[in-house]
Design an enzyme around this catalytic site. Structure first.
Site, mmCIF file in Angstrom:
data_model
loop_
_atom_site.group_PDB
_atom_site.id
_atom_site.type_symbol
_atom_site.label_atom_id
_atom_site.label_comp_id
_atom_site.label_asym_id
_atom_site.label_seq_id
_atom_site.Cartn_x
_atom_site.Cartn_y
_atom_site.Cartn_z
ATOM 1 N N TYR A 58 0.870 -1.184 0.000
ATOM 2 C CA TYR A 58 0.000 0.000 0.000
ATOM 3 C C TYR A 58 0.904 1.230 0.000
ATOM 4 C CZ TYR A 58 -3.306 3.559 1.504
ATOM 5 O OH TYR A 58 -4.075 4.692 1.562
ATOM 6 N N GLU A 114 -3.393 7.618 -4.064
ATOM 7 C CA GLU A 114 -3.296 6.316 -3.411
ATOM 8 C C GLU A 114 -3.052 5.209 -4.424
ATOM 9 O OE1 GLU A 114 -6.085 4.523 -0.060
ATOM 10 O OE2 GLU A 114 -6.831 4.002 -2.043
#
Ligand code: ADP
Ligand code: MG
Length: 390
Positions: A113, A201
């Site tokens: 992530y 993101e």
């Protein structure tokens, strides 16, 4: 403002962030040609078909499908295009899928992530990374907070080399992987600052079996106050993805956010709007919306505000709470009377006007003959509207 994955990847690619690219289609008839073009470019038959909506968690909702053969891919395109996709982020009503993205299926060795976002509490950008990528980061933060790595960036000096080294080390990367990741994170940070994003993101960022570090998914959110100087990004807006009432409200410069309660609110000033929502809750109901009609409220804004509030079928009563500072209460009262007459209202309306010309406003409302419940204090107004909504 949010954008689609395929748009986000175009931007990332411009900033030198390696992305897994693909082809977007809106029409089922283009499926075979699009799939073939991806296969020809990559030399791999297996593809992944991905719904393009502004919400994450598409995989969980059945909007991301691995397709080993061309026939599977065509079938998945046919199923996903036009479906109403429900994911943990869309709410129970789901989101209609107008576009799909077809990409090469990759052999993934590991998923990470990675995000850059604004940390409002610390007043600076923060890079958040985790080796527990792929799944919902909120879940990781909850169950295994140590797996979340944070690196705060001083915006005046920018992201420093030692921070990049620290990040990749804590992610457990070394050698060629670490080198690629450092460059990627640096480019992502540059992209974040130059595009006035509030969130960039990548989830997951993957390392493939052939040792490439690539963004497999991308999600952006932009600061709407900066869109005036980000013309190319402003053009990426997809109004289909936004709540229709909010799109409508924006046309009239009204700040509207739909909520789940049954008391519609029309207020001037964001602070007063928040206070009004609080007191509605305090009196036992829930607000149906946040609506700030702005400092220059006039009969026209009141009418548009009414229309937007009443388009929500949950609204059982409306509270108008306007403080007349620059805007005079008598003008608002005229607007309310006009709107109630023209719009054929079928829900009770409680009005509280205070400030400049409040007395004149009261008289206008009293003499108008329209069915309005007048209130003096905010307390009184909230009690009356909560009672009316029940
Ligand atoms: P979302 O976050 O909306 O669920 P993603 O693009 O992150 O959508 O896809 C969900 C998961 O599907 C990823 O975490 C990854 O494991 C898998 N996936 C997505 N694209 C590919 C691909 N091209 N090849 C292999 N797996 C993929
Ligand atoms: Mg994802």
């Amino acid at each position: 403002m949010k954008i689609h994955e395929y748009q986000a990847k175009d931007i990332l690619a411009k900033y030198g962030v390696p992305v897994q690219s693909g082809v977007v289609i809106e029409d089922k008839a283009e499926a075979t040609a699009a799939i073939k073009s991806v296969q020809d470019r990559t030399g791999v038959e297996a593809t992944v078909v991905k719904a393009q909506i502004h919400a994450g968690g598409r995989g969980k909702g059945g909007g991301v499908k691995y397709s080993p053969t061309t026939a599977d891919a065509v079938e998945n395109v046919n199923n996903i295009l036009g479906m109403t996709l429900i994911t943990p982020q869309t709410g129970p009503e789901g989101q209609f899928v107008r576009k799909v993205y077809i990409t090469e299926a990759l052999d993934i060795a590991s998923e990470y992530y990675l995000a850059v976002l604004l940390d409002r509490a610390n007043e600076c950008p923060v890079i958040i990374a985790s080796s527990e990528g792929g799944m919902e980061i909120e879940e990781v933060a909850h169950s295994n907070p140590d797996a979340i790595i944070k690196e705060y960036v001083d915006p005046t000096v920018g992201l420093q080399g030692f921070q990049l080294r620290r990040l990749v080390k804590r992610l457990g990367l070394s050698g060629a992987h670490a080198k690629q990741a450092m460059k990627l994170i640096y480019n992502l940070y540059t992209c974040y600052s130059e595009t006035d994003a509030s969130l960039c993101e990548i989830n997951p960022l993957v390392i493939t079996d052939s040792d490439e570090v690539i963004a497999l998914d991308a999600k952006f959110d932009f600061d709407e106050s900066a869109l005036y100087r980000q013309k190319a990004i402003a053009e990426l807006r997809d109004e289909y993805e936004e709540p229709p009432a909010e799109v409508e409200a924006a046309k009239y410069n009204l700040n509207y956010v739909k909520l789940d309660g049954n008391v519609g609110c029309m207020v001037n000033g964001a602070g007063l709007a928040m206070g009004t929502m609080d007191i509605i809750k305090l009196k036992g109901s829930e607000p149906a919306n946040f609506l700030d009609v702005g400092g220059t409220a006039n009969p026209e804004t009141v009418k548009n505000g009414f229309r937007i509030i009443l388009a929500d079928p949950n609204v059982k009563a409306v509270l108008i709470n306007i403080f007349g500072g620059i805007v005079r209460c008598d003008r608002i009262a005229n607007g309310v009377v006009q709107a109630v007459k023209e719009l054929d209202l079928n829900v009770p309306v409680v009005v509280r006007l205070q400030g400049t010309n409040a007395q004149e406003a009261k008289e206008i409302l009293a003499e108008s003959g329209v069915d309005i419940i007048a209130a003096d204090s905010l307390d009184d107004a909230a009690e009356k509207v909560v009672a009316a909504a029940q």
